[in-house]
Design a protein around this motif. Structure first.
Motif, PDB file in Angstrom:
ATOM      1  N   LEU A  69       0.928  -1.021   0.124  1.00  0.00           N
ATOM      2  CA  LEU A  69      -0.126   0.157  -0.057  1.00  0.00           C
ATOM      3  C   LEU A  69       0.843   1.232   0.087  1.00  0.00           C
ATOM      4  O   LEU A  69       0.517   2.101  -0.623  1.00  0.00           O
ATOM      5  CB  LEU A  69      -0.983  -0.208   1.291  1.00  0.00           C
ATOM      6  N   ALA A  70       1.917   1.348   0.865  1.00  0.00           N
ATOM      7  CA  ALA A  70       2.835   2.596   0.928  1.00  0.00           C
ATOM      8  C   ALA A  70       3.320   2.796  -0.513  1.00  0.00           C
ATOM      9  O   ALA A  70       3.606   4.081  -0.613  1.00  0.00           O
ATOM     10  CB  ALA A  70       3.955   2.246   2.126  1.00  0.00           C
ATOM     11  N   THR A  71       3.961   1.701  -1.190  1.00  0.00           N
ATOM     12  CA  THR A  71       4.931   1.948  -2.314  1.00  0.00           C
ATOM     13  C   THR A  71       3.984   2.001  -3.580  1.00  0.00           C
ATOM     14  O   THR A  71       4.352   2.834  -4.460  1.00  0.00           O
ATOM     15  CB  THR A  71       5.883   0.832  -2.421  1.00  0.00           C
ATOM     16  N   ASN A  72       2.772   1.247  -3.664  1.00  0.00           N
ATOM     17  CA  ASN A  72       1.848   1.192  -4.909  1.00  0.00           C
ATOM     18  C   ASN A  72       0.759   2.239  -4.960  1.00  0.00           C
ATOM     19  O   ASN A  72       0.143   2.553  -5.812  1.00  0.00           O
ATOM     20  CB  ASN A  72       1.430  -0.171  -5.117  1.00  0.00           C
ATOM     21  N   PHE A  73       0.320   2.764  -3.648  1.00  0.00           N
ATOM     22  CA  PHE A  73      -0.779   3.644  -3.503  1.00  0.00           C
ATOM     23  C   PHE A  73      -0.390   4.632  -2.536  1.00  0.00           C
ATOM     24  O   PHE A  73      -0.892   4.996  -1.451  1.00  0.00           O
ATOM     25  CB  PHE A  73      -2.019   3.025  -2.722  1.00  0.00           C
ATOM     26  N   PRO A  74       0.621   5.368  -2.844  1.00  0.00           N
ATOM     27  CA  PRO A  74       1.534   6.480  -1.995  1.00  0.00           C
ATOM     28  C   PRO A  74       0.593   7.707  -1.779  1.00  0.00           C
ATOM     29  O   PRO A  74       0.571   8.269  -0.529  1.00  0.00           O
ATOM     30  CB  PRO A  74       2.742   6.921  -2.874  1.00  0.00           C
ATOM     31  N   ASP A  75      -0.585   7.765  -2.486  1.00  0.00           N
ATOM     32  CA  ASP A  75      -1.599   8.986  -2.341  1.00  0.00           C
ATOM     33  C   ASP A  75      -2.578   8.762  -1.356  1.00  0.00           C
ATOM     34  O   ASP A  75      -3.266   9.413  -0.942  1.00  0.00           O
ATOM     35  CB  ASP A  75      -2.109   9.322  -3.776  1.00  0.00           C
ATOM     36  N   ARG A  76      -2.792   7.368  -0.827  1.00  0.00           N
ATOM     37  CA  ARG A  76      -3.634   6.837  -0.128  1.00  0.00           C
ATOM     38  C   ARG A  76      -3.057   6.636   1.372  1.00  0.00           C
ATOM     39  O   ARG A  76      -3.831   6.429   2.203  1.00  0.00           O
ATOM     40  CB  ARG A  76      -4.264   5.676  -0.625  1.00  0.00           C
ATOM     41  N   ILE A  77      -1.808   6.415   1.426  1.00  0.00           N
ATOM     42  CA  ILE A  77      -1.045   6.088   2.776  1.00  0.00           C
ATOM     43  C   ILE A  77      -0.290   7.183   3.161  1.00  0.00           C
ATOM     44  O   ILE A  77       0.572   7.758   2.474  1.00  0.00           O
ATOM     45  CB  ILE A  77      -0.182   4.709   2.388  1.00  0.00           C
ATOM     46  N   GLU A  78      -0.374   7.546   4.300  1.00  0.00           N
ATOM     47  CA  GLU A  78       0.325   8.744   4.988  1.00  0.00           C
ATOM     48  C   GLU A  78       1.713   8.141   5.846  1.00  0.00           C
ATOM     49  O   GLU A  78       2.552   8.871   5.839  1.00  0.00           O
ATOM     50  CB  GLU A  78      -0.458   9.517   6.107  1.00  0.00           C
ATOM     51  N   SER A  79       1.436   6.989   6.438  1.00  0.00           N
ATOM     52  CA  SER A  79       2.586   6.345   7.037  1.00  0.00           C
ATOM     53  C   SER A  79       2.474   4.708   6.973  1.00  0.00           C
ATOM     54  O   SER A  79       1.158   4.394   6.770  1.00  0.00           O
ATOM     55  CB  SER A  79       2.968   6.998   8.444  1.00  0.00           C
ATOM     56  N   PHE A  80       3.288   3.963   7.329  1.00  0.00           N
ATOM     57  CA  PHE A  80       3.020   2.648   7.696  1.00  0.00           C
ATOM     58  C   PHE A  80       4.018   2.097   8.758  1.00  0.00           C
ATOM     59  O   PHE A  80       4.994   2.430   9.054  1.00  0.00           O
ATOM     60  CB  PHE A  80       3.225   1.803   6.658  1.00  0.00           C
ATOM     61  N   VAL A  81       3.538   1.168   9.380  1.00  0.00           N
ATOM     62  CA  VAL A  81       4.010   0.329  10.703  1.00  0.00           C
ATOM     63  C   VAL A  81       3.768  -1.371  10.262  1.00  0.00           C
ATOM     64  O   VAL A  81       2.953  -1.818  10.062  1.00  0.00           O
ATOM     65  CB  VAL A  81       3.374   0.731  11.980  1.00  0.00           C
ATOM     66  N   VAL A  82       4.995  -1.962  10.416  1.00  0.00           N
ATOM     67  CA  VAL A  82       4.846  -3.255  10.384  1.00  0.00           C
ATOM     68  C   VAL A  82       5.214  -3.933  11.690  1.00  0.00           C
ATOM     69  O   VAL A  82       6.123  -3.693  12.408  1.00  0.00           O
ATOM     70  CB  VAL A  82       6.018  -3.739   9.380  1.00  0.00           C
ATOM     71  N   VAL A  83       4.479  -4.866  12.152  1.00  0.00           N
ATOM     72  CA  VAL A  83       4.521  -5.641  13.307  1.00  0.00           C
ATOM     73  C   VAL A  83       4.697  -7.022  13.103  1.00  0.00           C
ATOM     74  O   VAL A  83       3.657  -7.627  12.633  1.00  0.00           O
ATOM     75  CB  VAL A  83       3.248  -5.330  14.312  1.00  0.00           C
ATOM     76  N   ASP A  84       6.015  -7.501  13.312  1.00  0.00           N
ATOM     77  CA  ASP A  84       6.166  -8.998  13.029  1.00  0.00           C
ATOM     78  C   ASP A  84       5.643  -9.213  11.822  1.00  0.00           C
ATOM     79  O   ASP A  84       4.671 -10.176  11.616  1.00  0.00           O
ATOM     80  CB  ASP A  84       5.429  -9.806  14.247  1.00  0.00           C
TER      81      ASP A  84
END
Length: 273
Positions: free
Chosen positions: A108-123
């Motif tokens: 989502l963060a790389t392919n839909f950058p206009d829809r994602i403000e930030s991202f967190v990966v948990v495990d």
């Protein structure tokens, strides 16, 4: 705080989701295999004090529609989630993903950058560190322990916890019940067949140039996806943060939901300062 439960038509699928809070910023919580949005039930109320929180069941899981493995790949799940956000009238979100959801968060963060403000990966899955051998074994089981079953799901959950008492009867039932029917084993196999490490490995060049704020949280004792992968992500994604979660394993939001909630809020504070 009350957690609402709803089902909406998102694209061609009915998707179940949990929601709470009325904040101006939206946090999208994503689960992995073999769980569903109930994974976040102890995290949602804390986050909802300051944010709007949406936790959907991915297509193929929980209370959402089932489909074939071609529709359950991580890139397709990302598409389904964009359809969900469109249906809900939500333009941008901060996405937090666990396990497979961590891979979807990267997509989502790389392919839909206009829809994602930030991202967190948990495990989360990343690079070529997945699918887990245990999940691959579901496709063509060579021993009874790998047969797609409720026992397989429970064993996977228990082996992914540091604090065994965290898996309460309520939690266990929430994860078993969606697959507790005659077609359940086939649905679990379809979910396993959808998984291929190229779905994240091919993202690496985009991760290296993304300008999206990112935080990577990994349990100290995660035996499925060790914390090493969180460090690798931090080295790959510019201006990102990595934190080790003490006395947590793969299901860190069950081992210590208060800590995970606080780390997500720390992420939100960091990116807004």
């Amino acid at each position: 705080m009350e957690i609402q439960q709803k089902v909406v038509q998102a694209g061609k699928y009915n998707m179940f989701y949990r929601s709470a809070g009325t904040g101006s910023q939206v946090i999208l919580l994503l689960h992995g295999i073999p769980t569903n949005s109930f994974l976040w039930v102890h995290v949602i109320p804390k986050l909802a004090q300051n944010y709007t929180v949406i936790a959907p069941d991915l297509v193929g899981y929980g209370g959402s529609d089932r489909s074939t493995n071609e529709e359950l790949t991580l890139p397709m799940q990302a598409n389904h989630l964009i359809s969900l956000l469109d249906t809900l009238g939500i333009q941008t979100v901060h996405v937090v993903g666990h396990d497979l959801g961590g891979g979807i968060a990267q997509i989502l963060a790389t392919n839909f950058p206009d829809r994602i403000e930030s991202f967190v990966v948990v495990d989360g899955v990343a690079f070529s560190n997945w699918p887990l051998p245990k999940v691959v074994a579901l496709r063509y089981p060579t021993a009874p322990e790998f047969e797609p079953s409720l026992y397989f799901i429970e064993k996977m959950l228990r082996e992914g916890l540091f604090h065994q008492e965290s898996l309460t009867p309520e939690l266990l039932n929430a994860f078993l019940q969606p697959f507790n029917h005659p077609n359940g084993p086939k649905e679990l196999v379809e979910a396993a067949l959808a998984l291929n490490h190229h779905q994240t490995e091919d993202l690496v060049p985009k991760l290296q140039t993304t300008n999206k704020p990112a935080t990577f949280l990994y349990g100290q004792y995660d035996r499925y996806l060790p914390a090493y992968w969180g460090l690798r992500l931090k080295e790959t994604v510019p201006n990102s943060t990595f934190n080790l979660l003490p006395e947590c394993s793969h299901y860190s939001m069950l081992d210590n939901p208060l800590l995970v909630s606080q780390e997500i809020m720390n992420h939100m504070t960091r990116i807004s300062s």
